[in-house]
Scaffold this motif. Sequence first.
Motif, PDB file in Angstrom:
ATOM      1  N   ALA A 253      12.035 -13.753  11.576  1.00 37.65           N
ATOM      2  CA  ALA A 253      10.572 -12.861  12.093  1.00 37.65           C
ATOM      3  C   ALA A 253      10.879 -11.698  13.071  1.00 37.65           C
ATOM      4  O   ALA A 253      11.647 -11.802  14.187  1.00 37.65           O
ATOM      5  N   THR A 254      10.216 -10.677  12.737  1.00 32.13           N
ATOM      6  CA  THR A 254      10.300  -9.426  13.620  1.00 32.13           C
ATOM      7  C   THR A 254       8.884  -8.919  13.913  1.00 32.13           C
ATOM      8  O   THR A 254       7.820  -9.038  12.893  1.00 32.13           O
ATOM      9  N   TYR A 255       8.765  -8.087  15.203  1.00 33.12           N
ATOM     10  CA  TYR A 255       7.644  -7.426  15.446  1.00 33.12           C
ATOM     11  C   TYR A 255       7.803  -6.111  16.030  1.00 33.12           C
ATOM     12  O   TYR A 255       8.621  -5.908  16.560  1.00 33.12           O
ATOM     13  N   THR A 256       6.683  -5.243  16.057  1.00 35.10           N
ATOM     14  CA  THR A 256       6.801  -4.160  16.693  1.00 35.10           C
ATOM     15  C   THR A 256       5.708  -3.971  17.739  1.00 35.10           C
ATOM     16  O   THR A 256       4.660  -4.534  17.179  1.00 35.10           O
ATOM     17  N   SER A 257       5.700  -3.496  19.100  1.00 32.98           N
ATOM     18  CA  SER A 257       4.755  -3.586  19.702  1.00 32.98           C
ATOM     19  C   SER A 257       4.827  -2.397  20.638  1.00 32.98           C
ATOM     20  O   SER A 257       6.128  -1.897  20.850  1.00 32.98           O
ATOM     21  N   GLU A 264       3.622   5.506  23.126  1.00 35.32           N
ATOM     22  CA  GLU A 264       4.853   6.275  22.517  1.00 35.32           C
ATOM     23  C   GLU A 264       5.994   5.517  22.231  1.00 35.32           C
ATOM     24  O   GLU A 264       6.600   5.488  20.903  1.00 35.32           O
ATOM     25  N   GLN A 265       6.355   4.731  23.265  1.00 28.65           N
ATOM     26  CA  GLN A 265       7.463   3.915  22.895  1.00 28.65           C
ATOM     27  C   GLN A 265       7.133   2.394  22.213  1.00 28.65           C
ATOM     28  O   GLN A 265       6.157   1.761  22.634  1.00 28.65           O
ATOM     29  N   LEU A 266       8.002   2.183  21.264  1.00 31.53           N
ATOM     30  CA  LEU A 266       7.960   0.588  20.606  1.00 31.53           C
ATOM     31  C   LEU A 266       9.082  -0.150  21.048  1.00 31.53           C
ATOM     32  O   LEU A 266       9.987   0.427  21.124  1.00 31.53           O
ATOM     33  N   ILE A 267       8.687  -1.131  21.011  1.00 33.49           N
ATOM     34  CA  ILE A 267       9.625  -2.203  21.140  1.00 33.49           C
ATOM     35  C   ILE A 267       9.785  -2.988  19.873  1.00 33.49           C
ATOM     36  O   ILE A 267       8.926  -3.312  19.116  1.00 33.49           O
ATOM     37  N   GLY A 268      11.072  -3.172  19.140  1.00 33.70           N
ATOM     38  CA  GLY A 268      11.425  -3.812  18.181  1.00 33.70           C
ATOM     39  C   GLY A 268      11.735  -5.159  18.621  1.00 33.70           C
ATOM     40  O   GLY A 268      13.162  -5.321  19.051  1.00 33.70           O
ATOM     41  N   SER A 269      11.463  -6.329  18.097  1.00 33.07           N
ATOM     42  CA  SER A 269      11.571  -7.785  18.458  1.00 33.07           C
ATOM     43  C   SER A 269      12.074  -8.435  17.287  1.00 33.07           C
ATOM     44  O   SER A 269      11.254  -8.810  16.201  1.00 33.07           O
ATOM     45  N   ILE A 270      13.306  -9.096  17.655  1.00 31.19           N
ATOM     46  CA  ILE A 270      13.684  -9.956  16.643  1.00 31.19           C
ATOM     47  C   ILE A 270      13.350 -11.282  17.073  1.00 31.19           C
ATOM     48  O   ILE A 270      14.227 -11.893  18.089  1.00 31.19           O
ATOM     49  N   ALA A 271      12.254 -12.007  16.709  1.00 32.90           N
ATOM     50  CA  ALA A 271      11.570 -13.196  17.301  1.00 32.90           C
ATOM     51  C   ALA A 271      12.179 -14.508  17.140  1.00 32.90           C
ATOM     52  O   ALA A 271      12.141 -15.374  17.772  1.00 32.90           O
ATOM     53  N   ALA A 272      13.054 -14.435  15.923  1.00 28.51           N
ATOM     54  CA  ALA A 272      13.649 -15.705  15.368  1.00 28.51           C
ATOM     55  C   ALA A 272      14.442 -15.477  14.351  1.00 28.51           C
ATOM     56  O   ALA A 272      13.999 -14.918  13.386  1.00 28.51           O
ATOM     57  N   VAL A 273      15.524 -16.136  14.324  1.00 29.54           N
ATOM     58  CA  VAL A 273      16.552 -16.187  13.298  1.00 29.54           C
ATOM     59  C   VAL A 273      16.842 -17.321  13.048  1.00 29.54           C
ATOM     60  O   VAL A 273      17.565 -18.122  13.865  1.00 29.54           O
ATOM     61  N   GLY A 308      13.910 -12.066  21.031  1.00 27.03           N
ATOM     62  CA  GLY A 308      12.647 -12.960  21.314  1.00 27.03           C
ATOM     63  C   GLY A 308      11.484 -12.022  21.196  1.00 27.03           C
ATOM     64  O   GLY A 308      11.461 -11.049  20.446  1.00 27.03           O
ATOM     65  N   SER A 309      10.102 -12.541  21.584  1.00 26.66           N
ATOM     66  CA  SER A 309       9.018 -11.774  21.378  1.00 26.66           C
ATOM     67  C   SER A 309       8.253 -11.807  22.629  1.00 26.66           C
ATOM     68  O   SER A 309       8.019 -12.783  23.215  1.00 26.66           O
ATOM     69  N   ALA A 310       7.696 -10.635  23.042  1.00 33.54           N
ATOM     70  CA  ALA A 310       6.776 -10.636  24.010  1.00 33.54           C
ATOM     71  C   ALA A 310       5.247 -11.136  23.529  1.00 33.54           C
ATOM     72  O   ALA A 310       4.823 -12.233  24.149  1.00 33.54           O
ATOM     73  N   PHE A 311       4.629 -10.387  22.784  1.00 42.44           N
ATOM     74  CA  PHE A 311       3.514 -10.940  22.358  1.00 42.44           C
ATOM     75  C   PHE A 311       3.316 -10.356  20.813  1.00 42.44           C
ATOM     76  O   PHE A 311       3.598  -9.314  20.550  1.00 42.44           O
ATOM     77  N   PRO A 312       2.870 -11.248  19.857  1.00 39.99           N
ATOM     78  CA  PRO A 312       2.524 -12.807  20.036  1.00 39.99           C
ATOM     79  C   PRO A 312       3.912 -13.479  20.461  1.00 39.99           C
ATOM     80  O   PRO A 312       4.965 -13.154  20.067  1.00 39.99           O
ATOM     81  N   ARG A 313       3.586 -14.323  21.260  1.00 39.30           N
ATOM     82  CA  ARG A 313       4.694 -15.430  21.736  1.00 39.30           C
ATOM     83  C   ARG A 313       5.125 -16.229  20.798  1.00 39.30           C
ATOM     84  O   ARG A 313       4.661 -17.475  20.642  1.00 39.30           O
ATOM     85  N   LEU A 314       6.100 -16.214  20.115  1.00 40.63           N
ATOM     86  CA  LEU A 314       6.932 -17.300  19.448  1.00 40.63           C
ATOM     87  C   LEU A 314       8.012 -17.736  20.547  1.00 40.63           C
ATOM     88  O   LEU A 314       7.300 -18.984  21.105  1.00 40.63           O
ATOM     89  N   LEU A 315       9.051 -17.293  20.876  1.00 42.13           N
ATOM     90  CA  LEU A 315       9.990 -17.570  21.922  1.00 42.13           C
ATOM     91  C   LEU A 315      10.269 -16.378  22.663  1.00 42.13           C
ATOM     92  O   LEU A 315      10.440 -15.360  22.082  1.00 42.13           O
ATOM     93  N   TYR A 316      10.101 -16.610  24.302  1.00 41.31           N
ATOM     94  CA  TYR A 316      10.010 -15.131  24.931  1.00 41.31           C
ATOM     95  C   TYR A 316      11.429 -14.654  24.822  1.00 41.31           C
ATOM     96  O   TYR A 316      11.656 -13.307  24.976  1.00 41.31           O
TER      97      TYR A 316
END
Length: 523
Positions: A253-257, A264-273, A308-316
Amino acid sequence: MSDSDTRTRGGTAVIHQSQPSLPLSKLLKDGDIVLLLTPGVAPDPSGARNGAPGAMMDPFEPLGKALAKHHPWIRHVPYLPRNGITGTHVVHIRLAAAVVFVISGPPRHGQPSQVAMAEITRSICDHRPQIIVACCDLRELGPLDAIFPTIIQITNYSPPELEVAADILFGEAKKPSTGPNVQNLILSPKSWHCEEWRNELDIPAVYELWCQCFPKRFHATRLLLQTLLCRDGYAKHWVVREPETSEVVGFCATYTSYANSDNEQLIGSIAAVIVRPSYRQRGVGLSLHTHALRELSKIRGVSRFQLGSAFPRLLYGLPVDSPWEDWFRRRSWPIHPQSSEPGTGQEACDWFLRFEDWPATGPMPPGLVFRPCEFHEFDMVLDIVSRDSRQKGNLGWYDQYAKLADSMNVRDIILGLEGERIVAVALTYSKNNGSPVVDDLPWASTIADDVGGVTCICITDTRPNMAIPRSTIMIRLLDSCIRTLADHGMRNLFIDAVKWGDQGFQELGFQKWAAYREVWRDT
């Protein structure tokens, strides 16, 4: 130390032995207790309907009886996967001279892992021999030889197979082997094809995989997990399929926020593998990890990768004491918990409190007031949160406050004021108050309907000569949040991803619900 590979009949084999545990007859004396731990498996009701003798007995009773023919001092104690290894089991383990732990198969339909319970048992065994009897193909369980010194594989838990296992345990089935070595059961790692997941089609398989791979506390409902995963525009998820069956064997699972308020700046989250246990150490996780980072790197504006992910929160973040910590470290994630540098594995915790355990806080210090935010104060709150988030690296906090704009939920924000100056803000939410924050923070409502949440706490006055100590402001802020949530019918409190104050929270009656490593790296 020796590795053993001994096939008997019916597909039964000792496929791994790295310590001299077998045969048990050479280790045991008269009176030594052998503890037999077997999973609670329902008997086959069809046998009872057909009048088969003993059809409704414990399916593993034949193993206990077969062992007793070799050694009378057998103590058979079942364990229930949903309850795990209890204090009763611990007492029996410590009274035993050897432990035989039976695994009926891989977890199904969200059941807890029997392998994980075997690991817990091994940690309690100390010097006692522990022999695993696996009633299935070991490939379904994943690599066990690095965890357990002695493993016996049988094809199922029918009485004949169990009797053969008993003979092997006591050294009365020593025919030459042509059976499999455990190394041959583990296929060499390779590169796997990753493809974008198909929401409606893949969610059942992904949900089952999620429940297999994470502890029960993280088992959201399938609908809730689907809601967290399906975020159009800033969520993209990947799967690996078994080529022959198209079965999902791995998921990422991945998100950008947005990192902060400047958009301007985005965070790319690898929320779970997550990878099906029987496919681990075969390159599935590495293929997903590499592919996900490559795809996130293509997105314009991504300046940081987060584990991990900030929001939405799967695992921090990566759960503390995760067995995969070294795996991620080897892939250049900066996991160094002793470092003071942000994003290098410092602990962040979720906390749970019963309101009845909250201590009396005494009179309010003079000049300090706590109350809900008024609409005309909302822009000031956003400025405070934006500034505090930049200074402390609190990713995504600004958006959680900003989404309350022009709604009655602005009053879910609790302010702390010293005179007319705002010195603290916190965001409260509960399942039924209509707050959009609930959509991104699922875990409070999964505990119980009467659990409310507090998130994104900012205490702004950090000057050395501040009139009121920070700890006092924090306690008073939490007290006001608790009162607000109690007015909404809540009886418990959940606070997420707190990076400080373990001892203080425990002294206030909180229990640690989960702990994570906060890990990120710049692109």
